[in-house]
Motif scaffolding. Structure first.
Motif, PDB file in Angstrom:
ATOM      1  N   THR A  67       0.859  -1.185   0.000  1.00  0.00           N
ATOM      2  CA  THR A  67       0.000   0.000   0.000  1.00  0.00           C
ATOM      3  C   THR A  67       0.893   1.232   0.000  1.00  0.00           C
ATOM      4  O   THR A  67       1.852   1.282   0.778  1.00  0.00           O
ATOM      5  CB  THR A  67      -0.855   0.018   1.287  1.00  0.00           C
ATOM      6  N   ALA A  68       0.580   2.186  -0.853  1.00  0.00           N
ATOM      7  CA  ALA A  68       1.373   3.416  -0.909  1.00  0.00           C
ATOM      8  C   ALA A  68       1.485   4.025   0.486  1.00  0.00           C
ATOM      9  O   ALA A  68       0.491   4.148   1.184  1.00  0.00           O
ATOM     10  CB  ALA A  68       0.743   4.414  -1.866  1.00  0.00           C
TER      11      ALA A  68
ATOM     12  N   PRO B 178       7.053  -0.903   5.066  1.00  0.00           N
ATOM     13  CA  PRO B 178       7.186  -2.343   4.824  1.00  0.00           C
ATOM     14  C   PRO B 178       7.726  -3.058   6.069  1.00  0.00           C
ATOM     15  O   PRO B 178       8.298  -2.412   6.938  1.00  0.00           O
ATOM     16  CB  PRO B 178       8.214  -2.396   3.695  1.00  0.00           C
TER      17      PRO B 178
ATOM     18  N   ARG C  65      17.945   0.796   2.195  1.00  0.00           N
ATOM     19  CA  ARG C  65      17.953   2.235   2.467  1.00  0.00           C
ATOM     20  C   ARG C  65      18.811   2.598   3.675  1.00  0.00           C
ATOM     21  O   ARG C  65      18.731   3.717   4.187  1.00  0.00           O
ATOM     22  CB  ARG C  65      16.524   2.756   2.693  1.00  0.00           C
TER      23      ARG C  65
ATOM     24  N   VAL D  29       8.904   3.905  -5.416  1.00  0.00           N
ATOM     25  CA  VAL D  29      10.285   3.534  -5.099  1.00  0.00           C
ATOM     26  C   VAL D  29      10.518   3.587  -3.590  1.00  0.00           C
ATOM     27  O   VAL D  29      11.488   3.038  -3.083  1.00  0.00           O
ATOM     28  CB  VAL D  29      11.267   4.457  -5.872  1.00  0.00           C
TER      29      VAL D  29
ATOM     30  N   VAL E  73       7.949   6.102   2.466  1.00  0.00           N
ATOM     31  CA  VAL E  73       8.390   5.266   3.592  1.00  0.00           C
ATOM     32  C   VAL E  73       9.764   5.690   4.108  1.00  0.00           C
ATOM     33  O   VAL E  73      10.051   5.515   5.291  1.00  0.00           O
ATOM     34  CB  VAL E  73       8.304   3.742   3.299  1.00  0.00           C
TER      35      VAL E  73
END
Ligand SMILES: Nc1ncnc2c1ncn2[C@@H]1O[C@H](COP(=O)(O)OP(=O)(O)OP(=O)(O)O)[C@@H](O)[C@H]1O
Ligand SMILES: [Mg+2]
Length: 371
Positions: free
Chosen positions: A13-14, A18, A24, A54, A58
């Motif tokens: 879901t945008a 996660p 990252r 991308v 988040v």
């Protein structure tokens, strides 16, 4: 094992963080160092860009969590009308809560200092402006070596006025060595539109993070870890297929994980699960990411994309021009627009390719409705 143990851990879901943020670490470490290094550190003013899905939002969420863990106050906003007013109000509310918390402690009552879900009567004072209220909140925070983070998501050309106002205020506070950080995120084209604003030269010195796909090795590891942590296993060949299907695209990591998990009945995710889960994931990718990415574009942009999608791999710009019956010069304008929108990228001299996995297939399947 009971059914609860099989709760699907993936978050396709945008904006939903996660279960594992893949690839990252470096970006987040750099940001954290800037917070620790004090006023003037470069990462305290950052711009995050990258194509749809991308993981810009988040990363903003993660940045938010990093400072909150250090006792900072963080205000998360999106660049829409009224943004500066909402930030001013949030700043004032936090300030009020800090003061209330302090006086409560003085009286020997324990109350959460920040964000305890308490509401306070609004004060009779006239509303202070953004700069003034931010400065007085910082007066309160800095003796405790904490500060204020403001994040702005979905930076857009239309909101350049609001961004200009916010950036000007932050610029003054940065010059005064205040403990403030500003992190903004948006599509590359939107961010470059905003940076071309003559008043926002200050933001051009911000550190730029261009997020891109993550490595398949990292994807493989994170899928395996998420699955085993949540009570299931995955066979090695299913893991290979799932990893491959993501193309390293973060949104697809969640979609593939989610749908393969769903298609599993027992405790092990196997080839049967991936062979029905992967097509389901691709279908969802089309209806969410691809449709949204195309909706942002003009009809000519989409025609050019369809001409690119004719090739199975990178397309030669000259072929694209021939296919749509236009000059190479004409196509080069749209090529640049589409690169700025992070839909395609240069792929060697004279060639371009899609940045979002399966966009080619989606365009082919939806050729008529894409136009
Ligand atoms: N590094 C990552 N590892 C695993 N999953 C990720 C990662 N980054 C993003 N995701 C997942 O991808 C999806 C999209 O992430 P997000 O909404 O942050 O993208 P975005 O860049 O903000 O997209 P948009 O341009 O549409 O706003 C979410 O489901 C999120 O959980
Ligand atoms: Mg986003």
């Amino acid at each position: 094992m009971d059914l609860m143990a099989y709760r699907n851990p993936f978050k396709p879901t945008a904006g939903a963080s996660p279960p594992l943020l893949v690839g990252r670490d470096e970006v987040l470490e750099e940001f954290e160092e800037s917070i620790d290094d004090g006023p003037g550190a470069p990462g305290r003013l950052s711009l995050i860009t990258g194509p749809r899905g991308v993981g810009k939002t988040v990363v903003l969420n993660a940045v938010h969590d990093i400072v909150v863990a250090k006792g900072w106050i963080a205000i998360a906003e999106t660049a829409t009308t009224g943004m500066c007013d909402r930030i001013t109000q949030a700043v004032r509310r936090h300030h009020e809560e800090l003061r209330q918390g302090r006086s409560a402690r003085v009286r020997g009552i324990t109350l959460p200092v920040v964000g305890g879900g308490l509401t306070f009567e609004s004060r009779a004072d006239p509303p202070a402006d953004l700069r003034e209220s931010t400065a007085s909140l910082l007066d309160e925070l800095e003796p405790n070596e904490t500060g204020l983070l403001i994040t702005v998501d979905e930076v857009h050309r239309k909101s350049v006025g609001e961004i200009r106002h916010l950036a000007t205020v932050v610029q003054h506070l940065v010059r005064e060595d205040r403990n403030i950080a500003l992190v903004m995120a948006g599509l590359p084209s939107a961010v470059s539109d905003v940076l071309s604003d003559s008043v926002l030269t200050f933001m051009r010195r911000a550190s730029r993070e261009e997020l891109s796909d993550v490595s398949l090795a990292d994807v493989r590891e994170s899928l395996a870890e998420t699955i085993t942590r949540n009570g299931r296993t995955i066979t090695s060949s299913a893991l290979d297929a799932a990893t491959e299907a993501t193309g390293g695209y973060p949104f697809m990591v969640q979609l593939v994980g989610y749908h393969c998990w769903r298609k599993t009945t027992g405790s092990a995710i196997d080839d049967a699960a991936t062979s029905s889960g992967i097509p389901a994931a691709r279908k969802r990718l089309g209806s969410t990411v691809h449709a949204a990415a195309l909706a942002d574009l003009s009809a000519v942009d989409r025609t050019v994309l369809l001409a690119i999608a004719v090739d199975d791999g990178p397309a030669r710009t000259a072929d694209v021009a021939r296919r749509i019956g236009e000059s190479a010069k004409y196509v080069s304008i749209y090529r640049q627009r589409l690169i700025d929108a992070a839909v395609i990228q240069p792929a060697g001299r004279g060639f371009v390719d899609f940045t979002i996995p399966y966009l080619r297939e989606y365009l082919r399947e939806h050729a008529a409705s894409a136009l």
